[in-house]
Write a protein that holds these residues in place. Structure first.
Motif, mmCIF file in Angstrom:
data_model
loop_
_atom_site.group_PDB
_atom_site.id
_atom_site.type_symbol
_atom_site.label_atom_id
_atom_site.label_comp_id
_atom_site.label_asym_id
_atom_site.label_seq_id
_atom_site.Cartn_x
_atom_site.Cartn_y
_atom_site.Cartn_z
ATOM 1 N N SER A 296 0.845 -1.184 0.000
ATOM 2 C CA SER A 296 0.000 0.000 0.000
ATOM 3 C C SER A 296 0.886 1.241 0.000
ATOM 4 O O SER A 296 1.917 1.264 0.682
ATOM 5 N N ASP A 297 0.487 2.266 -0.750
ATOM 6 C CA ASP A 297 1.159 3.564 -0.751
ATOM 7 C C ASP A 297 2.667 3.477 -0.994
ATOM 8 O O ASP A 297 3.450 4.133 -0.320
ATOM 9 N N GLY A 298 3.109 2.633 -1.926
ATOM 10 C CA GLY A 298 4.533 2.559 -2.268
ATOM 11 C C GLY A 298 5.384 1.813 -1.264
ATOM 12 O O GLY A 298 6.607 1.864 -1.318
ATOM 13 N N THR A 299 4.745 1.116 -0.316
ATOM 14 C CA THR A 299 5.480 0.339 0.678
ATOM 15 C C THR A 299 4.944 -1.084 0.721
ATOM 16 O O THR A 299 3.732 -1.306 0.744
ATOM 17 N N ALA A 300 5.860 -2.032 0.727
ATOM 18 C CA ALA A 300 5.505 -3.441 0.902
ATOM 19 C C ALA A 300 5.994 -3.861 2.285
ATOM 20 O O ALA A 300 7.164 -3.647 2.625
ATOM 21 N N THR A 301 5.110 -4.425 3.094
ATOM 22 C CA THR A 301 5.500 -4.924 4.414
ATOM 23 C C THR A 301 5.631 -6.432 4.316
ATOM 24 O O THR A 301 4.643 -7.144 4.124
ATOM 25 N N TYR A 302 6.877 -6.910 4.415
ATOM 26 C CA TYR A 302 7.208 -8.328 4.246
ATOM 27 C C TYR A 302 7.206 -9.001 5.607
ATOM 28 O O TYR A 302 7.955 -8.627 6.511
ATOM 29 N N LYS A 303 6.337 -10.026 5.771
ATOM 30 C CA LYS A 303 6.194 -10.724 7.044
ATOM 31 C C LYS A 303 6.528 -12.195 6.872
ATOM 32 O O LYS A 303 6.154 -12.820 5.879
ATOM 33 N N THR A 304 7.218 -12.742 7.873
ATOM 34 C CA THR A 304 7.551 -14.175 7.924
ATOM 35 C C THR A 304 7.262 -14.662 9.346
ATOM 36 O O THR A 304 7.051 -13.837 10.253
ATOM 37 N N GLU B 223 9.339 -15.699 11.422
ATOM 38 C CA GLU B 223 10.410 -15.173 12.270
ATOM 39 C C GLU B 223 10.236 -13.679 12.547
ATOM 40 O O GLU B 223 10.731 -13.167 13.554
ATOM 41 N N ASN B 224 9.570 -12.954 11.654
ATOM 42 C CA ASN B 224 9.374 -11.507 11.798
ATOM 43 C C ASN B 224 7.905 -11.195 11.518
ATOM 44 O O ASN B 224 7.556 -10.752 10.432
ATOM 45 N N GLN B 225 7.048 -11.437 12.499
ATOM 46 C CA GLN B 225 5.615 -11.277 12.302
ATOM 47 C C GLN B 225 5.190 -9.812 12.235
ATOM 48 O O GLN B 225 4.154 -9.499 11.653
ATOM 49 N N ALA B 226 5.981 -8.903 12.782
ATOM 50 C CA ALA B 226 5.656 -7.477 12.682
ATOM 51 C C ALA B 226 5.910 -6.985 11.252
ATOM 52 O O ALA B 226 5.260 -6.062 10.787
ATOM 53 N N GLY B 227 6.851 -7.614 10.597
ATOM 54 C CA GLY B 227 7.125 -7.273 9.203
ATOM 55 C C GLY B 227 8.197 -6.215 9.045
ATOM 56 O O GLY B 227 8.553 -5.514 9.986
ATOM 57 N N ARG B 228 8.693 -6.146 7.834
ATOM 58 C CA ARG B 228 9.728 -5.169 7.477
ATOM 59 C C ARG B 228 9.234 -4.363 6.288
ATOM 60 O O ARG B 228 8.849 -4.934 5.265
ATOM 61 N N GLY B 229 9.238 -3.053 6.417
ATOM 62 C CA GLY B 229 8.771 -2.178 5.342
ATOM 63 C C GLY B 229 9.835 -1.998 4.268
ATOM 64 O O GLY B 229 11.002 -1.761 4.566
ATOM 65 N N ILE B 230 9.413 -2.123 3.025
ATOM 66 C CA ILE B 230 10.313 -1.992 1.884
ATOM 67 C C ILE B 230 9.672 -1.024 0.906
ATOM 68 O O ILE B 230 8.516 -1.196 0.510
ATOM 69 N N SER B 231 10.422 -0.027 0.485
ATOM 70 C CA SER B 231 9.928 0.923 -0.520
ATOM 71 C C SER B 231 9.903 0.216 -1.875
ATOM 72 O O SER B 231 10.906 -0.378 -2.288
ATOM 73 N N VAL B 232 8.758 0.272 -2.568
ATOM 74 C CA VAL B 232 8.606 -0.422 -3.852
ATOM 75 C C VAL B 232 8.055 0.523 -4.918
ATOM 76 O O VAL B 232 7.376 1.499 -4.611
ATOM 77 N N ASN B 233 8.361 0.200 -6.147
ATOM 78 C CA ASN B 233 7.816 0.917 -7.305
ATOM 79 C C ASN B 233 6.821 0.004 -8.010
ATOM 80 O O ASN B 233 7.056 -1.192 -8.146
ATOM 81 N N ARG B 234 5.756 0.591 -8.482
ATOM 82 C CA ARG B 234 4.670 -0.146 -9.144
ATOM 83 C C ARG B 234 4.919 -0.188 -10.643
ATOM 84 O O ARG B 234 5.184 0.830 -11.268
ATOM 85 N N ILE B 235 4.786 -1.382 -11.229
ATOM 86 C CA ILE B 235 4.898 -1.569 -12.674
ATOM 87 C C ILE B 235 3.654 -2.319 -13.138
ATOM 88 O O ILE B 235 3.396 -3.439 -12.689
ATOM 89 N N VAL B 236 2.891 -1.703 -14.028
ATOM 90 C CA VAL B 236 1.678 -2.326 -14.551
ATOM 91 C C VAL B 236 2.033 -3.032 -15.853
ATOM 92 O O VAL B 236 2.745 -2.483 -16.683
ATOM 93 N N PHE B 237 1.537 -4.239 -16.049
ATOM 94 C CA PHE B 237 1.731 -4.962 -17.300
ATOM 95 C C PHE B 237 0.417 -5.598 -17.714
ATOM 96 O O PHE B 237 -0.587 -5.471 -17.013
ATOM 97 N N ALA B 238 0.410 -6.271 -18.860
ATOM 98 C CA ALA B 238 -0.842 -6.744 -19.454
ATOM 99 C C ALA B 238 -1.645 -7.660 -18.537
ATOM 100 O O ALA B 238 -2.856 -7.561 -18.475
ATOM 101 N N ASP B 239 -0.995 -8.551 -17.797
ATOM 102 C CA ASP B 239 -1.722 -9.539 -16.997
ATOM 103 C C ASP B 239 -1.849 -9.174 -15.522
ATOM 104 O O ASP B 239 -2.463 -9.906 -14.767
ATOM 105 N N GLY B 240 -1.237 -8.083 -15.110
ATOM 106 C CA GLY B 240 -1.308 -7.758 -13.695
ATOM 107 C C GLY B 240 -0.456 -6.579 -13.322
ATOM 108 O O GLY B 240 -0.316 -5.615 -14.076
#
Length: 192
Positions: free
Chosen positions: A99-107, A109-126
């Motif tokens: 959401s809002d350019g951030t991906a929160t990756y949870k496992t 081992e890390n249930q709170a998650g780690r925020g990662i700045s991401v860029n959105r790329i739109v393509f034909a199937d998704g």
């Protein structure tokens, strides 16, 4: 000693040139055309005015007229219109809230998650979200294909894949809203 033309000579030259100047332009134009000197003037063209497309480029590709029309895939509407997603996978378990350019990756081992700045790329199937985690590519790919969760026997509208730390993991996904993600995160916190 310089010779100056007499005023009478100047008057004579003017009288000789006067009949030539008096010829009408139509006669001169005809004369020039007959001997091949003058080409007809082209009509001035009006510059093309830009206009809006008749339909959405998502429904029908825009044709420029430069070459023969060809099919160009448009963006997939479900993933194109959504701005928040939840992707998850099993064995190993993982979850990514986007959401809002951030991906929160949870496992586990890390249930709170780690925020990662991401860029959105739109393509034909998704849609794909690309960032960097620990100096390596972090990529969440979501496609508009139904997905069956192998552990929960649940169906999701999107197929997801996660590339993290050099591994490609399969999973399922769905569109979300910020409130959906917050409510699910709070529910997980009360369960644990």
């Amino acid at each position: 000693m310089t010779l100056r033309p007499a005023p009478a000579r100047l008057a004579l030259l003017a009288l000789i040139a006067l009949p030539l100047a008096g010829c009408d332009s139509a006669a001169m134009t005809d004369l020039r055309r007959n001997i091949g000197i003058e080409q007809p003037e082209p009509e001035p063209e009006e510059p093309a005015q830009p206009r809006a497309p008749a339909v959405s480029p998502l429904e029908q590709p825009i044709e420029t007229g430069a070459e023969a029309p060809r099919v160009i895939p448009g963006a997939e509407p479900v993933t194109y219109n959504a701005r928040a997603f939840i992707a998850r996978g099993n064995e190993p378990f993982w979850r990514v809230d986007i959401s809002d350019g951030t991906a929160t990756y949870k496992t586990p081992e890390n249930q709170a998650g780690r925020g990662i700045s991401v860029n959105r790329i739109v393509f034909a199937d998704g849609v794909e979200y690309v960032g960097v985690l620990d100096g390596r590519p972090f990529v969440v790919n979501l496609r508009a294909q139904e997905c069956q969760d192998t552990m929960a026997d649940e169906k999701f509208p999107l197929t997801a894949s996660l590339t993290v730390r050099g591994q490609k993991l399969a999973g399922c996904g769905q569109t979300a809203t910020v409130t959906t993600q917050t409510a699910e995160t709070e529910a997980e916190a009360t369960e644990g």
